[in-house]
Design a protein around this motif. Structure first.
Motif: not given
Length: 298
Positions: A21-43
């Motif tokens: 959630a910290f990571g998504i806050y940084l990309s989604f809320r702070v940078l307004d950058f919808p980032d689906l990379t997390v589905d790959g960076s988690f594994p």
């Protein structure tokens, strides 16, 4: 009602997904950058740390390597967007798809077991604590340390420049801020945090699997939005705290739903429960505002 083991398990997983959630806050809320990379960076984080731990690395060094790998994946997504002008959502999907093959290459098989290996949790089991309490205590310390470091970073000159980039990129460029580099740095940090979560999750669960990232973006968004519904994010610190609270509440809600026998839900209903919880987290704040407005008019 939840058993003690299920309750501690929900807290353990919630604290790990708090990093997501910290990571998504940084990309989604702070940078307004919808980032689906997390589905790959988690594994990816899980794969890198699992391979290194089996290779004899110290688990904390393996976790640090996983963070760097996640940052590299995030940087690739941001560079595709900033330098090659690919739409941010499409750039993240491309990286996510590529990471599936990368993760298979790293592990050389679909999954790796860590049950007989030393992990970051191993030294803590010698302290005499109950087996199910150890992960909660360790991951709570990790989550608080990461939250404070991220909060301090967001107050620094670079952090303020990153926030300005997300809030108004044209104005930020007019002030001399290199917005492209801010996006690359922010998305890299975001995926570094998610990879760290993947690494800790693999060490906690005793295995890394190439499919363990499916739906991570939804869980992260549910934690983010749910936390903001509970704790209004009026400052960066409150927003980060809301991420952590939201992640824990989300896992508790999942555990309660799966353990409520009168509802009749089973483990395979997890995605259905997730969709309902995300919908409620989005709808409830607006409904609460409508109710307040109604009573104010009356």
């Amino acid at each position: 009602m939840l058993s003690e083991i299920a309750l501690y398990g929900a807290f353990e997983t919630g604290l790990i997904y708090g990093l997501v959630a910290f990571g998504i806050y940084l990309s989604f809320r702070v940078l307004d950058f919808p980032d689906l990379t997390v589905d790959g960076s988690f594994p990816l984080g899980a794969a890198v740390s699992a391979v290194l731990i089996i290779g004899g690395w110290n688990p904390w060094l393996a976790t640090a390597a996983a963070i760097l790998a996640g940052m590299a994946a995030g940087a690739v997504t941001a560079i595709l967007n900033v330098r090659l002008k690919i739409l941010n959502l499409l750039a993240s999907i491309l990286t996510m798809i590529a990471l599936y093959s990368v993760n298979l290459r790293i592990m050389d098989r679909p999954n790796i077991a860590l049950l007989s290996e030393d992990t970051v949790l191993t030294p803590w089991y010698d302290l005499g604590l109950a087996f199910h309490q150890v992960p909660v205590i360790l991951f709570l310390i990790v989550a608080i340390v990461v939250m404070v470091l991220l909060w301090r970073f967001m107050q620094s000159e670079v952090g303020l420049a990153m926030r300005a980039t997300g809030a108004n990129p044209r104005m930020a460029r007019a002030q001399g801020i290199a917005t492209g580099w801010m996006i690359i740095l922010g998305v890299a940090l975001s995926n570094g945090l998610v990879a760290m979560a993947g690494s800790l999750f693999a060490q906690s669960q005793g295995a890394a699997d190439v499919t363990m990232g499916v739906g991570v973006i939804v869980i992260g968004l549910a934690s983010l939005i749910g936390g903001e519904a509970v704790l209004s994010p009026r400052s960066v610190f409150r927003a980060l705290l809301a991420c952590l609270i939201g992640a824990i509440l989300y896992r508790l809600a999942i555990a309660l739903a799966l353990n409520a026998d009168f509802i009749g839900l089973k483990t395979q209903d997890l995605n259905l429960i997730t969709a309902v919880l995300v919908t409620l987290a989005i709808v409830l704040p607006n409904a609460r505002h409508s109710v307040k407005s109604f009573f104010a008019r009356s």
